[in-house]
Enzyme design. Structure first.
Site, mmCIF file in Angstrom:
data_model
loop_
_atom_site.group_PDB
_atom_site.id
_atom_site.type_symbol
_atom_site.label_atom_id
_atom_site.label_comp_id
_atom_site.label_asym_id
_atom_site.label_seq_id
_atom_site.Cartn_x
_atom_site.Cartn_y
_atom_site.Cartn_z
ATOM 1 N N SER A 116 -4.382 -14.215 -83.106
ATOM 2 C CA SER A 116 -5.702 -13.677 -83.424
ATOM 3 C C SER A 116 -5.734 -13.279 -84.887
ATOM 4 O O SER A 116 -4.690 -12.985 -85.485
ATOM 5 C CB SER A 116 -5.987 -12.447 -82.553
ATOM 6 O OG SER A 116 -7.125 -11.740 -83.010
ATOM 7 N N TYR A 175 -3.986 -4.360 -79.239
ATOM 8 C CA TYR A 175 -4.269 -5.792 -79.341
ATOM 9 C C TYR A 175 -3.687 -6.390 -80.620
ATOM 10 O O TYR A 175 -2.951 -7.382 -80.576
ATOM 11 C CB TYR A 175 -5.780 -6.032 -79.277
ATOM 12 C CG TYR A 175 -6.151 -7.500 -79.238
ATOM 13 C CD1 TYR A 175 -6.040 -8.229 -78.065
ATOM 14 C CD2 TYR A 175 -6.610 -8.150 -80.379
ATOM 15 C CE1 TYR A 175 -6.376 -9.570 -78.015
ATOM 16 C CE2 TYR A 175 -6.952 -9.491 -80.340
ATOM 17 C CZ TYR A 175 -6.832 -10.192 -79.161
ATOM 18 O OH TYR A 175 -7.150 -11.526 -79.128
#
Length: 257
Positions: free
Chosen positions: A147, A160
């Site tokens: 990501s 995350y």
């Protein structure tokens, strides 16, 4: 003749988190490129339906199977079945992931463990199990879905970003260890693509508009725009590419004020 080879005919691919969203899109893209595809997810009914529909649309052999990617025994059982049924594993796409929208002060230990185990630990466990097979056959392509949060911080979602940063470094580590065995390991780092994981947040017009303004291209990504980079990394055309992290982000990570 210098002709790029992105054909995956004869290859067998495993895609985790393949029942919906990014995973399903990538599984379908690999099938259209010629690969037979095994999709895994925790929800067996969903992943079986996805596999059936992909087989019908592409004509490729598919299998949908339930797997807990945070559990070594579950992974070993799935890898064993794939090798028995398909004879080999040439491609692994580690896509399974989750998130919680809490800051560091509000995050519980269980939430931390859930995100780290699903996003990071699973990549190691799957890659280790499949990597043993790939090393023996002297060929393999592993693509990890990371990501932009591996590089940029998020306003909320403390575990995350760290989990995805770990994925990027693990990608480089495994690439270094397995390059001599004909196994490449690369990562893709997407920006915002509408999926079941974030669709509720994107229903907020203010939030979505802020994301679009933050993106130099002025829009969110389309799932099909992730397929080509993954197919490239999985192909023989990328045989000399390993340990890389490709941002698919509309220019976001290079945005300047």
């Amino acid at each position: 003749m210098y002709k790029a080879n992105f054909d995956l005919t004869g290859k067998v691919a495993v895609v985790t988190g393949g029942g919906r969203g990014i995973g399903r899109a990538l599984a379908e893209g690999l099938a259209y490129a010629g690969a037979d595809v095994v999709l895994t997810a925790r929800t067996e009914e969903q992943v079986k339906i996805a596999a059936m529909e992909i087989s019908q649309s592409t004509g490729r052999r598919t299998l949908g199977i339930s797997c807990d990617v945070t559990d070594k025994d579950s992974i070993d059982a799935v890898v064993g079945k794939v090798i028995r049924d398909f004879g080999r594993i040439d491609i692994l796409v580690n896509n399974a992931g989750t998130s919680v929208r809490h800051g560091a002060l509000d995050l519980t230990e269980d939430e931390w463990d859930q995100v780290i185990d699903t996003n990071f630990k699973s990549v190691f466990l799957m890659s280790q199990a499949v990597g043993r097979h790939m090393v023996k056959q002297k060929y393999g392509r592993i693509v990890n879905i990371a990501s932009v949060a591996s590089e940029l911080t998020l306003a909320y979602g403390t575990p995350y970003g760290p989990s995805k940063a770990g994925v990027v470094h693990l990608t480089r580590q495994m690439a270094n260890e397995w390059a001599q065995h004909g196994v490449t390991v690369n990562a893709i780092s997407p920006w915002f693509f509408k999926t079941s994981l974030n669709e509720k947040a994107l229903e907020n017009d203010e939030f979505r508009t802020a994301l679009e303004r933050r993106t130099p291209m002025g829009r969110l990504g389309q799932l099909e725009e992730l397929v080509a980079p993954v197919v490239f990394f999985c192909s023989d055309g990328a045989g000399y590419v390993t340990g890389q992290n490709l941002f698919v982000d509309g220019g976001t990570t290079h945005f300047g004020m």
